[in-house]
Write a protein that holds these residues in place. Sequence first.
Motif, PDB file in Angstrom:
ATOM      1  N   ILE A  33     -10.191  -3.616  -2.470  1.00 48.40           N
ATOM      2  CA  ILE A  33      -9.746  -1.999  -2.123  1.00 48.40           C
ATOM      3  C   ILE A  33     -11.141  -2.022  -0.858  1.00 48.40           C
ATOM      4  N   SER A  36     -14.761   0.194   0.327  1.00 47.12           N
ATOM      5  CA  SER A  36     -15.147   1.708  -0.701  1.00 47.12           C
ATOM      6  C   SER A  36     -16.402   1.367  -0.877  1.00 47.12           C
ATOM      7  N   GLY A  75      -4.558  -2.790  -9.644  1.00 47.24           N
ATOM      8  CA  GLY A  75      -3.312  -2.139  -8.927  1.00 47.24           C
ATOM      9  C   GLY A  75      -2.674  -0.788  -9.091  1.00 47.24           C
ATOM     10  N   LYS A  76      -2.831  -0.332  -9.836  1.00 50.53           N
ATOM     11  CA  LYS A  76      -1.771   1.192 -10.595  1.00 50.53           C
ATOM     12  C   LYS A  76      -2.711   1.643 -11.116  1.00 50.53           C
ATOM     13  N   LEU A  98     -11.408   5.966  -2.816  1.00 52.33           N
ATOM     14  CA  LEU A  98     -11.074   5.134  -3.563  1.00 52.33           C
ATOM     15  C   LEU A  98      -9.804   5.953  -2.839  1.00 52.33           C
ATOM     16  N   GLU A  99      -9.329   5.664  -1.348  1.00 55.24           N
ATOM     17  CA  GLU A  99      -8.276   6.725  -1.263  1.00 55.24           C
ATOM     18  C   GLU A  99      -7.020   6.961  -1.319  1.00 55.24           C
ATOM     19  N   LYS A 100      -6.527   5.250  -2.257  1.00 47.21           N
ATOM     20  CA  LYS A 100      -5.375   4.683  -2.349  1.00 47.21           C
ATOM     21  C   LYS A 100      -5.339   5.403  -4.222  1.00 47.21           C
ATOM     22  N   GLU A 103      -3.799   9.174  -4.345  1.00 48.51           N
ATOM     23  CA  GLU A 103      -2.721   9.497  -3.707  1.00 48.51           C
ATOM     24  C   GLU A 103      -2.040   8.910  -5.069  1.00 48.51           C
ATOM     25  N   TYR A 104      -2.943   7.767  -6.066  1.00 47.20           N
ATOM     26  CA  TYR A 104      -1.783   7.567  -7.249  1.00 47.20           C
ATOM     27  C   TYR A 104      -2.070   8.945  -7.859  1.00 47.20           C
TER      28      TYR A 104
END
Length: 343
Positions: A33, A36, A75-76, A98-100, A103-104
């Motif tokens: 990512i 980061s 990735g999840k 780690l913005e993603k 979101e998760y």
Amino acid sequence: MADEHEVSRQDNYVGLNVGGKIFKTSRSTLLCIPGSFFSSLLEGSVPSAKDDQGNFLIDQDGKIFRHVLNFLRYGKLVLPEGFGEYSLLECQADFFQLEKLSEYIERHVSMMSVGLMFPDGKIFYTTKDILLKEEKSFFTKMLSGEAVVPRDFQGIYILKRGDSKVFHHIINYLEKGVIFDPLNENELDSLEKEAKHFGLHLFADHLKSVRFMISRRRDEGLHIHFYYCVNSPCVVYKTLHGGYDRDLTYYGSCADKPDKTRNLLHNRSTVYKGMESGVVDMEIINSTKPASLGDVMSYLEEKGGPNRIPSKPKQSHLSQGCIRLEVLPNPNINFYPRQYHKT
């Protein structure tokens, strides 16, 4: 050559000492990512220290960090059953930029089951997403911690008051955005009190529409309350107009097929004798793009015709993105749809 290959392979791996726990992973995993904390760490743009074994020292909770590392690997978000330390995990997502992952986490938490125990001992389970449907309600304050509500050892919220006999109607409304369930007079009385107690102001307005339609169900004309909402389904409450359900029927523009009809309400329910509710099929109003408020106003005026509606629909702004339109009938002329006939 073999030794060189082994050195190269080892160089591709990075050691991390996170709160005393040692993790070994590849550079490609840490760099998956862009932008980061790990990108800055491996590029040397942030100050860093190492332990005696050459592992980067990171002052974070090692037990939680394994979930961060697994997120980078797969990735999840992969969490064990019963995991409950979302606040710590969110802190690490922020720390490692780690913005993603954030979101998760938010999506995962929103789908978690929330238990509510009523004074009579009955427990309801729903999701955080559903309880957050109405802003500034008791439930939004409860889940944010603004309102302190005790919980039992299983994490179930213990409510000091509330009527469990009608709470399923509230859950169904929050989930669907419309009052669909058939109601009797006692349930309607109780729901009005519950809406006030739980600070469900939009729900209270929907109940007012039900009340209004009940009071007008014997009128000759058709009464309509149209809820135009931007971020939720558009819904209608209406009288049944003497039992006829054709008053909101769309007659296709194909002149040689006047029997081809489509009702504006694609989901309908009789909430109380003489009135019904339904979810609006907005494609009927505008089939080429999302229907605007102006499109809705034009549609309602066109359906009634200049002689059938005494004035333009009255607008009431209920919340940001939600407006109630009131269509009142002309007391002298019945409200029937315009039909297209072959010419």
